[in-house]
Design a protein around this motif. Structure first.
Motif, PDB file in Angstrom:
ATOM      1  N   UNK A 139       2.332  -9.586 111.967  1.00 47.74           N
ATOM      2  CA  UNK A 139       0.923  -9.197 112.099  1.00 47.74           C
ATOM      3  C   UNK A 139       0.408  -9.002 110.676  1.00 47.74           C
ATOM      4  N   UNK A 140      -0.583  -9.810 110.300  1.00 49.56           N
ATOM      5  CA  UNK A 140      -1.021  -9.866 108.903  1.00 49.56           C
ATOM      6  C   UNK A 140      -1.520  -8.547 108.343  1.00 49.56           C
ATOM      7  N   UNK A 141      -2.172  -7.747 109.179  1.00 48.55           N
ATOM      8  CA  UNK A 141      -2.707  -6.467 108.686  1.00 48.55           C
ATOM      9  C   UNK A 141      -1.623  -5.394 108.707  1.00 48.55           C
ATOM     10  N   UNK A 142      -0.831  -5.387 109.773  1.00 42.28           N
ATOM     11  CA  UNK A 142       0.203  -4.349 109.915  1.00 42.28           C
ATOM     12  C   UNK A 142       1.283  -4.464 108.836  1.00 42.28           C
ATOM     13  N   UNK A 143       1.445  -5.675 108.287  1.00 36.68           N
ATOM     14  CA  UNK A 143       2.491  -5.879 107.275  1.00 36.68           C
ATOM     15  C   UNK A 143       2.136  -5.244 105.933  1.00 36.68           C
ATOM     16  N   UNK A 144       0.872  -4.798 105.800  1.00 32.92           N
ATOM     17  CA  UNK A 144       0.448  -4.232 104.511  1.00 32.92           C
ATOM     18  C   UNK A 144       1.378  -3.102 104.065  1.00 32.92           C
ATOM     19  N   UNK A 145       1.750  -2.226 104.983  1.00 34.19           N
ATOM     20  CA  UNK A 145       2.555  -1.067 104.557  1.00 34.19           C
ATOM     21  C   UNK A 145       3.945  -1.499 104.090  1.00 34.19           C
ATOM     22  N   UNK A 146       4.500  -2.541 104.706  1.00 35.59           N
ATOM     23  CA  UNK A 146       5.824  -3.020 104.280  1.00 35.59           C
ATOM     24  C   UNK A 146       5.756  -3.588 102.865  1.00 35.59           C
ATOM     25  N   UNK A 147       4.715  -4.380 102.575  1.00 38.12           N
ATOM     26  CA  UNK A 147       4.660  -4.979 101.235  1.00 38.12           C
ATOM     27  C   UNK A 147       4.235  -3.951 100.189  1.00 38.12           C
ATOM     28  N   UNK A 148       3.490  -2.936 100.622  1.00 32.09           N
ATOM     29  CA  UNK A 148       3.153  -1.874  99.665  1.00 32.09           C
ATOM     30  C   UNK A 148       4.424  -1.123  99.245  1.00 32.09           C
ATOM     31  N   UNK A 149       5.330  -0.931 100.188  1.00 33.58           N
ATOM     32  CA  UNK A 149       6.615  -0.290  99.861  1.00 33.58           C
ATOM     33  C   UNK A 149       7.380  -1.157  98.855  1.00 33.58           C
ATOM     34  N   UNK A 150       7.304  -2.463  99.032  1.00 31.58           N
ATOM     35  CA  UNK A 150       7.998  -3.376  98.109  1.00 31.58           C
ATOM     36  C   UNK A 150       7.382  -3.316  96.715  1.00 31.58           C
ATOM     37  N   UNK A 151       6.049  -3.307  96.680  1.00 29.72           N
ATOM     38  CA  UNK A 151       5.361  -3.260  95.377  1.00 29.72           C
ATOM     39  C   UNK A 151       5.735  -2.000  94.610  1.00 29.72           C
ATOM     40  N   UNK A 152       5.865  -0.901  95.362  1.00 31.85           N
ATOM     41  CA  UNK A 152       6.228   0.372  94.725  1.00 31.85           C
ATOM     42  C   UNK A 152       7.556   0.287  93.994  1.00 31.85           C
ATOM     43  N   UNK A 153       8.426  -0.591  94.483  1.00 34.70           N
ATOM     44  CA  UNK A 153       9.745  -0.783  93.847  1.00 34.70           C
ATOM     45  C   UNK A 153       9.686  -1.862  92.771  1.00 34.70           C
ATOM     46  N   UNK A 154       8.485  -2.341  92.472  1.00 34.00           N
ATOM     47  CA  UNK A 154       8.346  -3.358  91.422  1.00 34.00           C
ATOM     48  C   UNK A 154       8.696  -4.764  91.878  1.00 34.00           C
TER      49      UNK A 154
END
Ligand code: BGC
Length: 368
Positions: A97-112
């Motif tokens: 789900x394109x919108x729901x995935x935002x939180x997963x990729x935000x977690x990834x970004x936080x780890x660089x």
């Protein structure tokens, strides 16, 4: 004595902690450079991508791991977290789900971690770095053009089906198709058979996201073959005689096309139908050879995999990947690399899919 015991306890706890941290970084055996998350194993499209990734990775210097989210955003988030724990530097992800995935990729970004959206865009977040995709507007336009080119006469009943509203691509496919279909609805070539929402908007060539959402909401298959089948049955049960005979059907992909085609084929009042698809799934190639599905849009997954992995390797090597344009995801313009698509029907199935070694002739029957 008590003091000494405390000292030993402390040491034991410390050692356990060290082992635990090491275990977290290495769970599942070794660290991983590139994490790949695909939406579901239940559709051949994504199993095909997995295989193409495996083929492409066979002699890569970097380690990768592929996980499937099985149509669940929660599972998808768990997958991303598991890969983060293995130390990935790049995440290649097709969101369920394109919108729901935002939180997963935000977690990834936080780890660089650098995030590459693969085939489906992740929306409403700035945590997506790159997007590798096919030309999805062209997919819809090609499907619609096929129906326009093959329909005969006027007032041809047009049945419309779409993908899941949680997938940004469903909007692009339908938007591309609508631009081609709308003038042909306006000039009386087609009459809409199964969507009051599309009927209400039939004079607008350009639809807003909200308007597209209204139509898609009504004719969605949710990318589910069973849902597509049930909807097609309901539509044909409700259809009056003037909506039967020779008809055309916009089906969004191969999985839904096959089940919609089966329903239309079993209705005695349907004298002929043209039905679209996409993905060049093996089962649909057989359907095309057998004249049960009219066309598919071939999206050469080998190219998409090559682009995504090429990008990942450049990022790991400290370079900046090349892109060819950008897609707005509602929050930012995401730099994108786009690949063209090819229309396949009975006439060119052999030259496009067998001669290009995408499939082997022995995988099909009745191929000339
Ligand atoms: C993909 C299609 C696929 C569909 C259903 C879309 O986002 O682009 O290739 O058929 O999802 O999985």
């Amino acid at each position: 004595m008590f003091k000494k015991f405390k000292g030993i306890t402390f040491l034991v706890i410390l050692m356990a902690f060290v082992l635990f941290v090491a275990g977290c970084n290495n769970s599942g055996g070794g660290s991983v450079d590139v994490g790949i998350v695909l939406p579901t194993k239940d559709e051949p499209r994504w199993v095909q991508d997995e295989q193409r990734f495996k083929d492409a990775l066979a002699d890569s210097d970097y380690s990768t791991e592929i996980l499937f989210s099985q149509g669940s955003s929660a599972k998808e988030k768990e997958n991303v977290e598991a890969l983060l724990n293995k130390g990935i530097k790049v995440l290649i992800i097709t969101p369920h789900d394109g919108a729901a995935a935002a939180s997963a990729v935000e977690a990834a970004k936080k780890e660089g971690v650098t995030v590459i959206a693969y085939d489906r865009l992740i929306t409403d977040t700035d945590a997506v770095d790159y997007y590798v995709t096919f030309d999805s507007l062209a997919v819809g336009a090609a499907q619609a053009q096929y129906l326009v080119d093959n329909a005969e006469g006027t007032d041809v009943p047009l049945y419309l089906y779409a993908g899941a509203a949680s997938d940004n691509n469903a909007f692009l496919f339908f938007e591309g198709a609508w631009k081609v279909l709308q003038p042909k609805i306006a000039d009386g070539t087609f009459k809409i058979a199964n969507s009051s929402e599309a009927e209400a908007l039939k004079d607008s060539a350009d639809l807003s996201r909200d308007q597209l959402g209204k139509i898609i909401g009504q004719i969605t298959t949710n990318w589910d073959a069973n849902e597509a089948k049930n909807k097609a049955q309901t539509h044909l049960t409700a259809a009056s005689d003037d909506l039967k005979g020779d008809v055309v059907i916009l089906a969004p992909n191969d999985g839904t096309a096959r089940s919609i085609a089966d329903v239309f084929a079993s209705d005695g009042a349907i004298t002929s139908y043209f039905v679209t698809g996409q993905d060049a799934e093996k089962a649909s190639i057989q359907y095309i050879i057998d004249e049960k599905q009219s066309m598919t849009v071939f999206k050469d997954v080998r190219t998409l995999v090559k682009d995504a992995m090429g990008m990942a390797v450049e990022i790991l090597d400290g370079k900046t990947p090349e892109t060819t344009g950008s897609y707005n995801n509602g929050e930012v313009d995401v730099k994108a690399k786009q690949t063209d698509v090819i229309v396949v029907d009975k006439d060119n199935v052999k030259s496009e899919l067998i001669d290009s070694e995408y499939y082997e002739a022995s995988e099909f029957t009745g191929l000339e």
